[in-house]
Design an enzyme around this catalytic site. Structure first.
Site, short mmCIF file in Angstrom:
data_model
loop_
_atom_site.label_atom_id
_atom_site.label_comp_id
_atom_site.label_asym_id
_atom_site.label_seq_id
_atom_site.Cartn_x
_atom_site.Cartn_y
_atom_site.Cartn_z
N HIS A 147 61.04 -16.05 -0.50
CA HIS A 147 59.98 -16.22 0.50
C HIS A 147 60.51 -16.49 1.91
CE1 HIS A 147 56.47 -17.31 -2.45
NE2 HIS A 147 57.19 -16.28 -2.84
N ASN A 148 61.65 -17.17 1.99
CA ASN A 148 62.13 -17.64 3.30
C ASN A 148 63.34 -16.86 3.82
OD1 ASN A 148 61.45 -20.49 1.57
ND2 ASN A 148 60.23 -20.07 3.38
N CYS B 253 76.46 -31.85 1.67
CA CYS B 253 76.76 -33.22 2.14
C CYS B 253 76.17 -34.17 1.10
CB CYS B 253 76.25 -33.46 3.55
SG CYS B 253 74.47 -33.36 3.80
N GLY B 254 75.97 -35.42 1.46
CA GLY B 254 75.47 -36.37 0.46
C GLY B 254 74.10 -35.98 -0.05
N GLY C 267 72.28 -33.23 1.61
CA GLY C 267 71.96 -31.87 2.07
C GLY C 267 71.07 -31.88 3.31
N GLY D 233 71.35 -33.62 6.33
CA GLY D 233 72.04 -33.48 7.60
C GLY D 233 72.55 -32.06 7.81
N HIS E 1 56.99 -11.12 3.22
CA HIS E 1 57.03 -12.36 4.01
C HIS E 1 57.66 -12.16 5.38
CE1 HIS E 1 55.69 -14.91 0.70
NE2 HIS E 1 56.49 -14.21 -0.09
C1 RB5 Z 1 77.52 -39.26 4.85
O1 RB5 Z 1 77.65 -40.55 4.37
C2 RB5 Z 1 76.09 -38.79 4.67
O2 RB5 Z 1 75.27 -39.33 5.65
C3 RB5 Z 1 76.02 -37.28 4.69
O3 RB5 Z 1 76.81 -36.77 3.68
C4 RB5 Z 1 74.66 -36.65 4.47
O4 RB5 Z 1 74.03 -37.14 3.35
C5 RB5 Z 1 73.78 -36.57 5.65
O5 RB5 Z 1 72.70 -35.98 5.62
#
Ligand code: RB5
Length: 149
Positions: free
Chosen positions: A99-100, A66-67, A69, A71, A133
């Site tokens: 490790h994870n 995502c923008g 990572g 979310g 681990h």
């Molecule tokens: C979308 O605009 C943005 O919020 C999403 O890609 C991301 O960065 C969320 O964590």
């Protein structure tokens, strides 16, 4: 390997680049969308699809973009059995596996240049979990179990 990919509109272009790279390396790619960077979508929908595929074993590992990572990693970690790691560089990509035992890697398309994202992904796939681990992963699984009851 069979690898599931997902992204929102902000991560769509990077997902396409990662997908092409994985295919060129001989991996089987399952693309859960989104497919149009010009249409705003909600990242939890794609985090859910990829994470359920990983948790069920229908793919070996997941990649979410995502923008930032952030979310994607928050949403993916809600699925039992998922250890999603947000990585920013080669070190975090390697340690996420070593490790994870991360089974999903999350990246921020607005933060990482495509070449670095590809390098991170290559290292994530190249490394394996170090069993020393395991105790910590068992404790993570126990938190999941406690929270479900
Ligand atoms: C979308 O605009 C943005 O919020 C999403 O890609 C991301 O960065 C969320 O964590």
């Amino acid at each position: 390997m069979r690898i599931g990919l997902g992204a929102d509109h902000a991560g769509c272009a990077l997902k396409v680049a990662l997908s092409a790279h994985l295919a060129s390396q001989g991996h089987e790619v399952v693309d859960y969308g989104t497919f149009d960077p010009d249409v705003s979508v909600d990242y939890p929908d794609f985090a859910r699809a990829v994470s359920l595929a990983v948790a069920s074993g229908s793919v070996d590992l997941g990649v979410l973009v995502c923008g930032t990572g952030i979310g994607m990693s928050i949403a993916a970690n809600k699925v039992p059995g998922i250890r999603a790691a947000l990585v920013h560089d080669v070190t975090t990509a390697r340690l996420a596996r070593l490790h994870n035992g991360a089974n999903v890697v999350c990246m921020g398309a607005r933060l990482l240049a495509p070449a670095l994202a590809i390098e991170c992904l290559d290292w994530f796939l190249a490394e394996s979990f170090e069993v020393r681990h395991q105790r910590r992963l068992d404790k993570i699984a126990a938190i999941e179990k406690d929270s479900a009851s």
